[in-house]
Write a protein that holds these residues in place. Structure first.
Motif, mmCIF file in Angstrom:
data_model
loop_
_atom_site.group_PDB
_atom_site.id
_atom_site.type_symbol
_atom_site.label_atom_id
_atom_site.label_comp_id
_atom_site.label_asym_id
_atom_site.label_seq_id
_atom_site.Cartn_x
_atom_site.Cartn_y
_atom_site.Cartn_z
ATOM 1 N N LEU A 194 0.368 -0.557 2.748
ATOM 2 C CA LEU A 194 0.920 -0.045 4.013
ATOM 3 C C LEU A 194 -0.034 0.953 4.639
ATOM 4 O O LEU A 194 -0.322 0.898 5.810
ATOM 5 N N VAL A 195 -0.494 1.885 3.828
ATOM 6 C CA VAL A 195 -1.367 2.927 4.366
ATOM 7 C C VAL A 195 -2.266 3.428 3.231
ATOM 8 O O VAL A 195 -1.875 3.399 2.061
ATOM 9 N N CYS A 196 -3.473 3.826 3.592
ATOM 10 C CA CYS A 196 -4.354 4.428 2.589
ATOM 11 C C CYS A 196 -5.320 5.342 3.303
ATOM 12 O O CYS A 196 -5.500 5.236 4.515
ATOM 13 N N PHE A 236 -5.600 7.851 -1.794
ATOM 14 C CA PHE A 236 -4.154 7.732 -1.689
ATOM 15 C C PHE A 236 -3.827 6.389 -1.064
ATOM 16 O O PHE A 236 -4.431 6.010 -0.070
ATOM 17 N N ALA A 237 -2.882 5.666 -1.661
ATOM 18 C CA ALA A 237 -2.468 4.395 -1.062
ATOM 19 C C ALA A 237 -0.985 4.205 -1.299
ATOM 20 O O ALA A 237 -0.443 4.634 -2.314
ATOM 21 N N LEU A 238 -0.346 3.590 -0.309
ATOM 22 C CA LEU A 238 1.079 3.282 -0.436
ATOM 23 C C LEU A 238 1.249 1.774 -0.261
ATOM 24 O O LEU A 238 0.822 1.205 0.737
ATOM 25 N N TYR A 239 1.841 1.159 -1.288
ATOM 26 C CA TYR A 239 2.139 -0.274 -1.218
ATOM 27 C C TYR A 239 3.639 -0.445 -1.046
ATOM 28 O O TYR A 239 4.418 0.369 -1.548
ATOM 29 N N ASP A 240 4.049 -1.481 -0.330
ATOM 30 C CA ASP A 240 5.480 -1.708 -0.178
ATOM 31 C C ASP A 240 6.000 -2.492 -1.389
ATOM 32 O O ASP A 240 5.256 -2.789 -2.326
#
Lengths: 760, 132
Positions: free
Chosen positions: A403-405, A393-397
């Motif tokens: 941002l977070v993974c 799981f990864a969140l990109y801005d």
């Protein structure tokens, strides 16, 4: 020196005052007349000389500095005139310089009075002159003495008496001055103490924060002012006053509202108390104690021009009063206290406001902290949840910065694991990943990077299958509401494996189905062509061939069905009480039919005879049939196979023993796995899809039993299964499906024989 | 090389398929046929039989068709004999593999026994013209 008190009375004495200031002349006249003298007055020497000649006074008291003819000239003129030279002359001089003295002496003055003088001194000099009048007049003029002083020559013709008088006069003057000095010093010390007390008060007010503190400090401080015996302070309280502070030696009657205000309070209310006033008759003082002085000083305390209270003081004088000077000084205390009260009130209001604001802020902070804590907890939970999933799981801005993974995401970028940290740009990750061989090409191009980034930015949620560094992944990228991108990567290695296994399975099934289909199709085609119509024996063989291979086909299809049921969890038993021995005999008997059957011996050890147990008879037959088929496969024509049944502690064990080549060691671990065959290449001795043993194992497990084998290469294999005694196993509600399968299998003629054998 | 296809060797482990093949090629096609039940049997007899064309099954116990082909090729007089694989394992990638090994053609099972003689004849013709 004659005692002045014994001298002649002044009643018949006339004194001429020579003074140019009419006021001073009048004061002198008043003083001398008061002492019983007859008084004449002249404004200058000239006038005095005329009066002296005309009226013949006893004594002339003359100022020195005068217009027209000064005191010295007057004196000289008097002493030079034989008619009046007996008149005593007193010169009143400032004695500012020795010359004045010598001038006076030269002029023949009888006595001197130094300004400022005490009234008694003047009177005593006059009386002295009057008393010594005869003596003076009898005196002969002595020879003059020449005196040099400060470069000036003086001829003093005065007699000894004159000089002595001057000395005495000077001495008296000095003594008088000294006394005055001491008084002044005492006064100064007093003033100093008062000022210090006031100073301390003023400084102390800075530390007072409330009205009560100001009042308390004010009365204590006032007490330290010299000559203050007691101090008390009233503050306006509604319509009346309250006693806010009291210090020192005084008794007060509490003046409550019912007893009315006392004089000082009434004055303050009436606006009459504007400065420090002495209040003669104070009700509260009088009422309190007869020992109290009857009056006190009241000092108004002003805030913004309004009287808010008053400080009352009594001195150590019996009437409690203070001098005008003291009152002036005390007035400043009122101003100080007023300021302090104003500050305290302001401070109190301010503190209250600060306290109120502080409470509000604390409440806000508390609420905010709670919200923050809740948000933190929620975030933690979310991160934990994200961390706990197997998927990456990864969140990109919106700027494509990570941002977070979770660790799953890092694992899926194994080659560049250290780069995958918050803050990294997606594009950089792609480039680094391709450089490390994540992509299909050996040397990645910018075009590949661009393509991947473009796909990423599209983020339409379409799952994409990709192979990264030999690992199969399914990637889904989606836009968040904030414009960022959520990437979820799922490891599909297992799916991919299953996919490959499925392909292999289909290939295998296809081959296994085609193998019996070939003779069926061939036989039928030949029969149909009519080419063997005239050969009944050949025709019969072909029909047999078709039937035999149909049964083989059916067996394979049944195995596939069983396997599918087991895999999908729809496998169940149709249990009943069975007689194992007779059931086994039947299976063995069936196996003895067919071309070139092996010798099969069934041995049942005595304790196992006639035992009945609960089981699915069709399924147990299926297991033994399968084990026997395998044994037959690996047994040469005319060989021996033994089937043994024995009773163990809690189970019945059925063993099938062959003397074939044995199971290769490397295959033994996989013997019960689906689709496994000892020889998985194209060289296996017998056909089959490799499901038989896997199905047997599932059947035994459903019965709560076990299945196993012992094998030695070159010597043979013993397969066995054990059925528990007295164990009631689960019977599922899906018996119907199972029954159909079982009927389909066993409804076929037994003659299907060894050709229907399942694969090992 | 003969002018006409006469002698055939067929290697097949399944007795029923063997019977069908024998009927098709011997009874219907009229060829001189040597039928072998395994690879080793073929290697032993084929040099002497010296066929014009060899038909091989792939899935056989002990020695499979591919191994058999390799071994037959090692025999000088059989080095250029056309070989046809007749198999149930006839998926695209499997066919490609057989062709790469030097097979002349692949006949998938099940096959039509009535058409088999003509089919085999055509294959032989093609192979012969290619070699010529």
């Amino acid at each position: 020196m004659p005692d002045p008190t014994t001298l002649n009375s002044a009643e018949d004495a006339t004194v001429l005052i020579v003074e140019d200031s009419p006021t001073q002349a009048e004061q002198l006249r008043w003083l001398l007349e008061d002492s019983g003298f007859t008084v004449l007055a002249a404004r200058d020497g000239q006038e005095a000389l005329e009066i002296a000649r005309a009226k013949r006074p006893s004594v002339i008291v003359s100022d020195v500095m005068m217009p027209k003819m000064d005191g010295n000239e007057l004196c000289l003129a008097v002493k030079s005139d034989p008619a009046i030279k007996s008149i005593g002359v007193i010169l009143v001089t400032a004695l500012s310089s020795p010359h004045d003295v010598f001038k006076g002496l030269e002029a023949g003055a009888d006595n001197f009075l130094v300004k400022p003088y005490q009234e008694e001194q003047l009177i005593s000099r006059i009386r002295y002159l009057l008393a010594t009048e005869t003596e003076r007049n009898a005196r002969q003029h002595e020879t003059g003495i020449e005196i040099q002083l400060a470069g000036k020559r003086h001829l003093i013709t005065s007699g000894r008496q004159q000089i002595l008088d001057l000395l005495i006069s000077t001495y008296e003057q000095a003594v008088g001055l000294n006394e005055q000095l001491e008084i002044r010093q005492r006064e100064l010390a007093q003033s100093n103490k008062t000022l210090n007390a006031l100073y301390d008060l003023a400084g102390g007010f800075n530390h007072c924060r409330t009205e009560e503190e100001v009042a308390g400090f004010a009365v204590k401080g006032a007490l330290s002012i010299p000559s203050v015996r007691a101090a008390w302070l009233y503050l306006r309280d509604g319509d009346g006053y309250r006693l806010a502070g009291l210090a020192g030696n005084v008794e007060l009657k509490d003046m409550d509202a019912s007893s009315g205000n006392c004089a000082c309070q009434r004055m303050l209310d009436g606006g009459e108390l504007t400065g420090t006033e002495h209040i003669q008759q104070c009700e509260c003082l009088k009422a309190a104690s007869p020992g109290n002085p009857c009056g006190h000083v009241g000092i108004p305390l002003m805030v913004d021009g309004a009287g808010v209270g008053l400080l009352n003081l009594i001195s150590d004088n019996p009437d409690g009063s203070f001098s005008a000077d003291q009152r002036r000084m005390l007035a400043s205390i009122g101003i100080q206290i007023g300021d302090a009260l104003q500050r305290a009130r302001f401070q109190e209001v301010l503190e209250e406001k600060v306290a109120e604001r502080t409470r509000q802020l604390e409440a806000e902070i508390g609420t905010r902290r709670q919200a923050e804590d809740a948000a933190d907890a929620a975030k933690e939970r979310l991160l934990d949840a994200i961390q706990s999933i197997n998927d990456g799981f990864a969140l990109y801005d919106a700027a494509d910065t990570l941002l977070v993974c979770n660790s799953g995401y890092r694992d899926m970028h194994f080659a560049i694991k250290d780069l995958v940290v918050p803050g990294v740009k997606f594009e950089d990750l792609v480039r680094a990943g391709l450089d490390c061989g994540d992509g299909p090409a050996v040397s990645p191009s910018e075009m590949q990077v661009d393509a991947r980034v473009a796909q990423h930015r599209q983020a339409d949620g379409t799952p994409t299958i990709l192979n990264r560094g030999g690992r199969w992944l399914m990637l889904t990228e989606r836009r968040t509401r904030e414009g960022g991108i959520v990437a979820i990567e799922t490891d599909i290695a297992e799916l991919k494996k299953a996919d490959i296994a499925k392909d292999e399975f289909l290939a295998k099934v296809s081959h296994e189905l085609r193998t019996p289909l070939t003779p069926i199709h061939g036989a039928l085609a030949i029969i149909k062509s009519g080419k063997v119509a005239d050969q009944p024996e050949k025709l019969n063989d072909l029909v047999d061939m078709a039937i035999r291979n149909s049964a083989r086909l059916m067996s394979i299809v049944n195995d596939l069905l069983d396997f599918t049921r087991i895999s999908s969890g729809r496998f169940s038993l149709e249990s009943g009480v069975i007689d194992l021995q007779s059931l086994l005999e039947q299976v063995v008997e069936n196996k003895r039919i067919g071309p070139n059957p092996p010798t099969i011996t069934l041995t049942v050890t005595p304790p196992a005879k006639g035992i009945k147990l609960e089981a699915d008879s069709n399924r147990i037959q299926q297991v033994l049939d399968n084990l026997l088929s395998n044994a037959i496969k690996f047994t040469d024509c005319g060989g021996h196979i033994e089937v043994d049944v024995e009773k163990r502690k809690k189970a019945l064990r059925v063993s099938v023993v062959d003397h074939g080549p044995g199971i290769p060691k490397e295959f033994q671990d996989r013997a019960f796995e689906a689709f496994s065959q000892a020889d998985s290449s194209s060289t296996r001795r017998q056909g089959g899809v490799g499901l038989g043993l896997s199905i047997c194992k599932s059947i035994m497990e459903a019965h709560g039993g076990t299945i196993g084998f012992a094998s030695k290469e070159g010597e043979g294999t013993t397969f066995y299964f054990e059925l528990p005694l007295g164990h009631r196993h689960r019977v599922s509600g899906k018996e119907q499906q199972c029954n159909e399968g079982a009927r389909a299998r066993h409804g076929k003629p037994a003659s299907s024989g060894r050709r229907a054998a399942l694969g090992a | 090389m003969s002018e006409k296809l006469e002698r055939l060797t067929c290697v097949e482990d399944d007795p029923d398929i063997r019977s069908i093949t024998e009927f098709a090629l011997r009874d219907l096609g009229g060829f001189t046929l040597d039928v072998c039940a395994s690879g080793p049997e073929a290697i032993e007899r084929t040099p002497d039989f010296n066929p014009d064309l060899i038909i091989l099954d792939v899935m056989m116990p002990g020695m499979d068709g591919i191994e058999t082909l390799k071994r037959l090729r090692e025999i000088p007089k059989l080095a250029k004999t056309p070989v046809v694989f007749m198999t149930a394992k006839a998926m695209k990638h499997e066919i490609d593999r057989y062709m790469a090994l030097g097979a002349e053609e692949v006949i998938p099972k099940p096959f039509d026994p009535l058409m088999l003689p003509d089919r085999v004849g055509e294959i032989w013709q093609r192979a012969t013209s290619k070699q010529a």
